[in-house]
Design an enzyme around this catalytic site. Structure first.
Site, mmCIF file in Angstrom:
data_model
loop_
_atom_site.group_PDB
_atom_site.id
_atom_site.type_symbol
_atom_site.label_atom_id
_atom_site.label_comp_id
_atom_site.label_asym_id
_atom_site.label_seq_id
_atom_site.Cartn_x
_atom_site.Cartn_y
_atom_site.Cartn_z
ATOM 1 N N ASP A 81 0.854 -1.177 0.000
ATOM 2 C CA ASP A 81 0.000 0.000 0.000
ATOM 3 C C ASP A 81 0.895 1.233 0.000
ATOM 4 O OD1 ASP A 81 -2.091 -1.764 0.314
ATOM 5 O OD2 ASP A 81 -2.734 -1.010 2.265
ATOM 6 N N HIS A 137 4.675 -7.650 -0.064
ATOM 7 C CA HIS A 137 4.310 -8.920 -0.687
ATOM 8 C C HIS A 137 4.927 -9.040 -2.074
ATOM 9 C CE1 HIS A 137 0.990 -10.073 2.230
ATOM 10 N NE2 HIS A 137 1.335 -8.858 2.620
ATOM 11 N N SER A 240 8.558 3.362 5.169
ATOM 12 C CA SER A 240 9.631 3.546 4.215
ATOM 13 C C SER A 240 9.133 3.453 2.780
ATOM 14 C CB SER A 240 10.764 2.555 4.458
ATOM 15 O OG SER A 240 11.933 3.018 3.819
#
Length: 274
Positions: A81, A137, A240
């Site tokens: 995200d 992911h 980050s």
């Protein structure tokens, strides 16, 4: 310069400590206030109350419900995200950024020979804000070949900071993973930042020894580590940036992608050109 680096490291050390405090009243207050300020979307989370987490870091790296992030059928999906900080095609091995800010893949991954294999490839840089889901992911099914851990600075990686420091991502601490996929080689880079007390991968655990200074090359070609598209590959303990880079082949960036556009894990990054 030395004073600035010392501050960055002390600040990150301090946040590492307080984000792991398990005192109930403290961590519950920390989590509830953070969730209120950053408008956390609790409905997507497996655990939905501060009391269910052992510490703030446990909350920050919270897991999502499997159905919360459906996977696109695109060749390469977003691994996280966040917001698109930059995307496009490399010119040779140079990232052409907005405002004339350029840097090279050689500088980013500390491997000139590998960089040349990605000449004219595609890239997407995703900035994770404090409110975002912080597990990373797999953007595509891939077999891990090797990793590079590159020590560096701890600048903030906010979009505003990135505009003002042209070589930001090539200066901060970062961890490079090289995967072999059905679409050729793919690089996934985790970029550290101020208050990022550590980064992790599922095959190695914590990969950032507290403020280490050793450039480390690791070969995994004989270990048969394969991760499926959408499978968790790592996480940031605090926020980050993640960068995905592909070889120059039949993949093209999704035409809807643009700078500052919000993106969710599982959404389309690159399509195969038919």
């Amino acid at each position: 310069m030395l004073k600035n680096i010392t501050f960055q490291r002390l600040s990150s050390w301090f946040f590492r400590k307080i984000t792991r405090v398990e005192m109930k009243w403290f961590k519950n207050l920390f989590i509830s206030q953070f969730a209120k300020i950053y408008k956390i979307e609790w409905q997507d989370c497996v655990r939905q109350r501060p009391e269910q987490f052992t510490s703030f870091n446990d909350f920050f790296t919270r897991e999502l419900k499997p159905e919360a992030r459906p996977l696109s059928d695109a060749a390469i999906i977003s691994p996280a995200d966040g917001k698109i900080a930059a995307c496009g095609q490399l010119q040779e091995t140079t990232f052409i950024q907005a405002k004339g800010h350029h840097f090279t893949l050689e500088a980013l991954i500390a491997d000139p020979k590998l960089a040349k294999e990605f000449k004219d490839g595609q890239f997407a840089t995703i900035y994770l804000s404090p409110r975002d889901y912080h597990r990373i992911h797999m953007p595509v099914t891939g077999r891990l070949e090797r990793t590079i851990h590159i020590p560096g600075k701890f600048y903030s990686v906010s979009l505003k900071t990135a505009e003002n420091i042209p070589t930001l991502f090539a200066e901060n601490e970062r961890h490079v993973s090289l995967f072999d996929t059905e679409y050729g080689k793919v690089i996934v880079i985790l970029v550290g930042a101020i208050n990022v007390s550590s980064m992790e991968t599922v095959w190695e655990g914590t990969i950032t020894p507290p403020y280490g200074s050793i450039l480390k090359y690791s070969d995994y070609s004989n270990e048969e580590i394969t991760l499926e598209k959408g499978e968790e590959m790592g996480r940031f303990n605090m926020g980050s940036t993640v960068i995905v880079i592909t070889e120059n082949n039949e993949l093209k960036l999704d035409e809807l992608l643009k700078e500052y556009q919000p993106v969710k894990l599982g959404e389309s990054l690159l399509h195969k050109v038919h």
